[in-house]
Design a protein around this motif. Structure first.
Motif, PDB file in Angstrom:
ATOM      1  N   UNK A   6      47.233  -9.961 -27.825  1.00 36.06           N
ATOM      2  CA  UNK A   6      46.581 -10.868 -26.871  1.00 36.06           C
ATOM      3  C   UNK A   6      47.301 -12.207 -26.814  1.00 36.06           C
ATOM      4  N   UNK A   7      48.550 -12.132 -26.447  1.00 34.80           N
ATOM      5  CA  UNK A   7      49.444 -13.281 -26.428  1.00 34.80           C
ATOM      6  C   UNK A   7      50.840 -12.747 -26.670  1.00 34.80           C
ATOM      7  N   UNK A   8      51.679 -13.533 -27.322  1.00 36.85           N
ATOM      8  CA  UNK A   8      52.999 -13.026 -27.691  1.00 36.85           C
ATOM      9  C   UNK A   8      52.842 -11.862 -28.669  1.00 36.85           C
ATOM     10  N   UNK A   9      53.608 -10.790 -28.477  1.00 39.10           N
ATOM     11  CA  UNK A   9      53.511  -9.601 -29.315  1.00 39.10           C
ATOM     12  C   UNK A   9      54.054  -9.933 -30.704  1.00 39.10           C
ATOM     13  N   UNK A  10      53.178  -9.794 -31.704  1.00 34.66           N
ATOM     14  CA  UNK A  10      53.571 -10.065 -33.085  1.00 34.66           C
ATOM     15  C   UNK A  10      53.061  -8.958 -33.994  1.00 34.66           C
ATOM     16  N   UNK A  11      53.814  -8.721 -35.072  1.00 35.49           N
ATOM     17  CA  UNK A  11      53.377  -7.815 -36.136  1.00 35.49           C
ATOM     18  C   UNK A  11      53.479  -8.573 -37.452  1.00 35.49           C
TER      19      UNK A  11
END
Length: 465
Positions: A6-11
């Protein structure tokens, strides 16, 4: 592992960022699988999304290659991508996906009837949305295709939170929160009605009436439809300074007749209104207030309210029910059974068993009807009082038979929102959402095509559009 979509794709693993996939296409595929975590996504679906309906000849091989690379990078973090048939799925395995958590929080909030708890859950849910979905990873076309169900739930959350704040007496805060949202979604009547109520409670009657006029112009000019019953009812109540708009702790859409709560009239025909409930049929768990037919008194009062029985008959029915509660409950059970059959019949024209069941009710009702002169001089069929406590069942069955024999039957639509399912007549062919904005479809959504509600899964929903 934690995935933020829900924003920049982060893991992240244990709070530390993890680099996944050197190619944008790989991250997009992983995002699609995560939006539907635990459910199969077909290869054709991935290809369609990745190349927007115009794939190269090598697309299937490319998807296979991307999946292989993702497996290699995710393996050390115990994230499994499983192949099943001609598709893939990410096994849940306790991994956190913010989009899934967001949906769960909104659904939990919808299921609670305690306003303060609803606000708390929705504050948590809405705070998860940091910026546009997959910012920096998905292009605008892919984002628009994937974000539909999430955006719909976000707006649902905004609506539910606003209603809960109204119940808590926080109308000033509702005005602050809803004003910019309504500006972006001017045809979402549910939002407009709630904002009008909040303005009225804040002694801003003129602003509420201006908002109604502006909304009506937008609906007429761009969609060719008048405001739905709910919005018109709030408008009427404001004009009359109706004290019911001042009360907290009660839904603004509630209709009170003879001391009982009845659903809004939105379908355009009594047989449709009988099927419609406050929050729809398909939502699990049921939305608060989803069942309006709670007692025989409600059934009898509703029958008079929609004009299927006169006031004398309603009074007689209420008296009979007081003296014979067992018989009243039996008639109520029969009415509910008819309602289920009628809803099935109206939403699936091929359901012959449902049609035949409604037909049997109608044939029985026809034996008890009498033809009387109305006050306006016209004659009409009325259910006779000799039917006793079953009079409302006969009245609804006859009304249903009239609709099923009417060419307008072919214009019956069901709102496709998974938490709605309201039935309405769409003789213009222009209606694109539930007219009462129980769910509030936006003007850009696909028209209702029948009664099949979309799947509750995120990525799967876009396949039905």
């Amino acid at each position: 592992m934690e995935f933020l979509l829900l924003g920049a794709f982060e893991a992240r693993q244990d709070g530390e960022p993890v680099e996944l996939g050197s190619r944008r296409q790989e991250r997009c595929i992983l995002a699609v699988l995560l939006l539907d975590v635990g459910h199969l996504v077909s290869t054709d679906r991935l290809i369609d999304l990745l190349w927007n309906g115009d794939p190269p000849a090598s697309a299937r091989g490319a998807v296979h290659t991307y999946i292989g690379r993702l497996r290699a990078s995710l393996g050390p973090y115990q994230v499994r991508i499983t192949t099943r048939g001609d598709g893939y799925l990410v096994e849940p395995d306790g991994h956190r996906v913010d989009a899934v958590e967001f949906v769960q929080l909104v659904d939990r909030a919808a299921a609670t009837t305690e306003p303060a708890e609803r606000v708390r859950l929705l504050d948590r849910a809405l705070a998860l949305r940091r910026s546009p979905l997959l910012a920096g990873t998905a292009d605008d076309v892919l984002r628009e295709r994937l974000d539909g169900p999430l955006e719909e739930r976000r707006l649902t959350g905004v609506e539910l939170r606003a209603e809960a704040r109204l119940a808590l007496g926080q109308h000033t805060r509702v005005v602050t929160e809803l004003t910019p949202v309504v500006g972006r979604h001017p045809t979402r009547e549910h939002l407009v009605a709630t904002l009008m109520t909040a303005l009225y409670r804040g002694d801003r009657q003129a602003d509420a009436l201006r908002l109604y006029r502006r909304t009506r112009r937008t609906l007429v000019d761009y969609l060719g439809v008048e405001p739905g019953d709910r919005l018109r009812e709030v408008h009427r109540r404001i004009l009359r300074a109706d004290h019911r708009l001042e009360r907290t702790g009660r839904p603004v859409y509630e209709v009170r007749v003879r001391g009982v709560s009845l659903p809004w009239s939105v379908g355009g025909h009594p047989a449709l209104e009988f099927c419609n409930t406050f929050a729809g049929w398909g939502h699990q768990p049921p939305m608060p207030g989803a069942e309006w037919l709670r007692g025989y008194r409600t059934l009898a009062v509703w029958t008079g309210h929609v004009g299927l029985a006169d006031e004398v008959s309603v009074g007689r029915l209420l008296d009979l029910a007081r003296r014979n509660p067992v018989g009243a409950n039996a008639a109520l059970d029969e009415a509910r059974a008819l309602r289920a059959r009628l809803y099935a019949c109206l939403t699936d024209p091929e359901d012959r068993r449902a049609f035949d069941a409604v037909a049997r009710y109608a044939e029985e009702a026809a034996k008890t009807l009498v033809f009387r002169r109305d006050a306006d001089g016209r004659g009409r069929w009325w259910p006779d009082l000799t039917a006793g406590l079953r009079l409302p069942v006969h009245a609804v069955a006859w009304s249903a038979a009239e609709l099923l024999a009417d060419p307008r039957r072919l214009t019956v639509r069901a709102c496709p929102d998974e938490r709605c399912g309201w039935l309405f007549l769409d003789e213009s062919g222009l209606r694109r959402w539930c007219s009462l904005a129980t769910c509030g479809r936006s003007a850009t959504d696909a028209p209702c095509q029948g009664a099949s509600a979309p799947s509750g899964r995120l990525a799967g929903w876009t396949q039905t559009r």
